[in-house]
Design a protein around this motif. Structure first.
Motif, PDB file in Angstrom:
ATOM      1  N   GLU A  20      41.953  44.393  50.832  1.00 20.95           N
ATOM      2  CA  GLU A  20      43.387  44.581  50.657  1.00 20.95           C
ATOM      3  C   GLU A  20      43.858  43.851  49.399  1.00 20.95           C
ATOM      4  OE1 GLU A  20      45.420  46.479  52.420  1.00 20.95           O
ATOM      5  OE2 GLU A  20      43.750  47.108  53.716  1.00 20.95           O
ATOM      6  N   ALA A  21      44.820  44.451  48.705  1.00 24.06           N
ATOM      7  CA  ALA A  21      45.402  43.801  47.531  1.00 24.06           C
ATOM      8  C   ALA A  21      46.181  42.567  47.961  1.00 24.06           C
ATOM      9  CB  ALA A  21      46.309  44.771  46.792  1.00 24.06           C
TER      10      ALA A  21
ATOM     11  N   TYR B 111      40.213  36.340  47.093  1.00 26.42           N
ATOM     12  CA  TYR B 111      39.785  37.611  47.674  1.00 26.42           C
ATOM     13  C   TYR B 111      38.571  37.426  48.575  1.00 26.42           C
ATOM     14  CZ  TYR B 111      42.973  40.779  45.260  1.00 26.42           C
ATOM     15  OH  TYR B 111      44.094  41.452  44.858  1.00 26.42           O
TER      16      TYR B 111
ATOM     17  N   LEU C 101      36.488  46.803  43.463  1.00 26.09           N
ATOM     18  CA  LEU C 101      37.934  46.637  43.354  1.00 26.09           C
ATOM     19  C   LEU C 101      38.225  45.865  42.069  1.00 26.09           C
ATOM     20  CD1 LEU C 101      40.723  47.036  44.688  1.00 26.09           C
ATOM     21  CD2 LEU C 101      40.437  44.772  45.739  1.00 26.09           C
TER      22      LEU C 101
ATOM     23  N   ILE D 120      40.555  43.575  40.301  1.00 28.91           N
ATOM     24  CA  ILE D 120      41.594  42.676  40.807  1.00 28.91           C
ATOM     25  C   ILE D 120      42.372  41.988  39.700  1.00 28.91           C
ATOM     26  CG2 ILE D 120      40.310  42.250  42.937  1.00 28.91           C
ATOM     27  CD1 ILE D 120      39.519  39.499  41.752  1.00 28.91           C
TER      28      ILE D 120
ATOM     29  N   VAL E 138      43.886  47.092  42.073  1.00 36.72           N
ATOM     30  CA  VAL E 138      45.127  46.566  42.638  1.00 36.72           C
ATOM     31  C   VAL E 138      46.245  46.734  41.612  1.00 36.72           C
ATOM     32  CG1 VAL E 138      43.808  44.886  43.992  1.00 36.72           C
ATOM     33  CG2 VAL E 138      44.772  44.194  41.790  1.00 36.72           C
TER      34      VAL E 138
ATOM     35  N   THR F 230      47.522  53.361  44.406  1.00 32.85           N
ATOM     36  CA  THR F 230      46.482  52.358  44.238  1.00 32.85           C
ATOM     37  C   THR F 230      46.568  51.399  45.410  1.00 32.85           C
ATOM     38  OG1 THR F 230      47.981  51.057  42.907  1.00 32.85           O
ATOM     39  CG2 THR F 230      46.434  52.452  41.733  1.00 32.85           C
ATOM     40  N   PRO F 231      45.465  50.701  45.760  1.00 30.88           N
ATOM     41  CA  PRO F 231      45.498  49.781  46.915  1.00 30.88           C
ATOM     42  C   PRO F 231      46.570  48.723  46.763  1.00 30.88           C
ATOM     43  CG  PRO F 231      43.253  50.122  46.170  1.00 30.88           C
ATOM     44  CD  PRO F 231      44.146  50.741  45.146  1.00 30.88           C
TER      45      PRO F 231
END
Length: 451
Positions: free
Chosen positions: A238-239, A268, A377, A379, A399, A450-451
């Motif tokens: 998850e972001a 994260y 991902l 980030i 993210v 986007t997430p």
């Protein structure tokens, strides 16, 4: 613990109480005083046996460590310096064969001075036997976790020790290819220690004796969680960003990705894993603790490997460590999560001397050929090939607090001979916002976002 524990003592230290069962050993008839007929060799072995209670320099068997069953190979340094001879090779080969037949990981608990002088080249060629057994076990998809005791030198270090997937070392242990009696007289003894080998990227971590069973058990649990069936991909994290919405412009995306309070890799990883252990080092003399974090952890009850950039420029050792991680996870059938966050690969003169191009090429190759699924991902900053090398083709998300670009906007402007004032405009033209890269079909989205 004294640092020179016997084979039985180290087995008591790491194995769950009452679980160790010694394996049957192959029988070999030998000529008097061994293959070289070395005068007094039989008498030396007899004295070693009387002193230690062992008939050879290794004790092999099975046990559970924190509940995970494994083949344990414990060296007895008191038996002729834990040296490797022909009978030692017989025992090691039998132990590895048993591990493959029963699908068990292998844990060498190494304390050796190297090959046995009284057996000459016959002893030295046991290293080839050991190397072959280790390679066959690796091909079978079984992990090998070495524990380096004091001392670990010569061929034992160069095969069972350095050749393991994960290398743990006891504090202050003497570790090096050259033993104390054969080094140059002016050699720095500090270079031949557990701590020095970790700093040089040849071992993963130093573990105090009181923590050894727990750490070893954790590694065994994580690395035996793979499957022969194709593993499921790691879920996308998850972001964690706190700024709402997507960036309004390319330069806004850059500023958000570079914000000091933006969540980095450690946050994260802490949010994603309930338990994790790190690997360290590229096995080529380098580490990159400030640029790349690699290891294995538990996410929703199963093992996921991770390689995470930290926001700094990634050095060659960081790329090589990530390559090492992906190849190990691929062999063990463990899915991989990568977190992209770098302005780009380190581009100073030292990075070039350390083989930046070759290190990045190896990582591109490892990602491209991995059979285990990779999930990526972005980030933070996704700068150029130094970021793309860690990204999974077709399985990359981003993210809102990130950008992904052919190169940092400032450098793009410099290449295009634009003044600094045009850097924000250049960022927009590069289409580096997460939503831009998604529209280009280069990253994936959730429900169109986007997430």
């Amino acid at each position: 613990m004294t640092g020179r524990e016997s084979a039985r003592e180290i087995l008591i230290l790491v194995a769950d109480t009452g679980t160790f069962t010694e394996l049957p050993y192959p029988h070999r008839d030998s000529t008097p005083d061994g293959p070289l007929r070395w005068p007094g060799y039989d008498a030396s072995r007899a004295r070693a046996a009387e002193r230690t209670g062992e008939s050879e320099s290794v004790v092999c068997g099975t046990a559970t460590v924190e509940g995970t069953r494994a083949v344990l190979i414990a060296f007895e340094f008191g038996f002729l310096g834990g040296s490797l001879g022909e009978r030692t090779g017989d025992r090691l080969e039998a132990a590895f064969t048993y591990a493959r037949e029963h699908r068990l990981p292998v844990v060498p608990l190494v304390a050796t001075g190297g090959s046995r002088m009284q057996e000459g080249m016959v002893a030295l060629t046991q290293l080839q036997r050991v190397a072959r057994q280790s390679a066959l076990t690796r091909e079978a998809g079984l992990p090998q976790i070495a524990v380096l005791r004091d001392p670990t030198t010569g061929g034992g270090w160069a095969t069972l020790g350095a050749g393991a997937d994960v290398v743990l070392a006891l504090p202050g242990a003497q570790i090096g290819f050259a033993g104390s009696r054969v080094r140059p007289s002016d050699a720095d003894p500090a270079a031949y220690t557990a701590e020095a080998q970790v700093a040089a990227g040849s071992a993963d971590t130093v573990v105090p004796p009181g923590e050894l069973r727990g750490t070893l058990g954790g590694w065994l649990r994580l690395l035996t969680d793979g499957t022969t069936a194709p593993p499921e991909p790691a879920p996308v994290p998850e972001a964690l960003g706190t700024v709402p919405g997507l960036p309004a412009s390319g330069w806004d995306a850059v500023r958000r990705a570079r914000a000091a309070d933006r969540p980095r890799a450690e946050r994260y990883l802490d949010a994603y894993f309930t338990y994790r252990l790190a690997i360290s080092g590229d096995r080529c003399g380098g580490t990159d603790p400030d640029g790349m974090l690699c290891g294995f952890g538990e996410h929703r009850g199963r093992t996921v490997a991770y390689a995470a950039q930290t926001g700094a420029a990634t050095r060659p050792a960081g790329y090589r460590t990530a390559t090492r991680l992906i190849r190990l996870a691929d062999r063990l059938g463990i899915p991989v999560l990568t977190l992209v966050d770098t302005p780009g690969a380190a581009n100073d003169a030292e990075a070039e001397r350390q083989g930046a191009g070759a290190a990045i090429a190896e990582l591109f190759g490892a990602v491209a050929t991995a059979r285990t699924p990779l999930t990526t991902l972005v980030i933070g900053e996704g700068g150029s090939g130094g970021a793309l090398a860690l990204a999974a083709p077709g399985r990359t998300w981003a993210v809102p607090d990130s950008y992904f670009s052919v190169i940092a906007p400032e450098l793009a402007a410099a290449i295009l001979k634009r003044p600094p004032a045009q850097v924000p405009e250049t960022a927009g033209q590069l289409r580096i916002r997460p939503q831009d890269v998604a529209e280009l079909g280069l990253i994936r989205t959730r429900d169109g976002r986007t997430p």
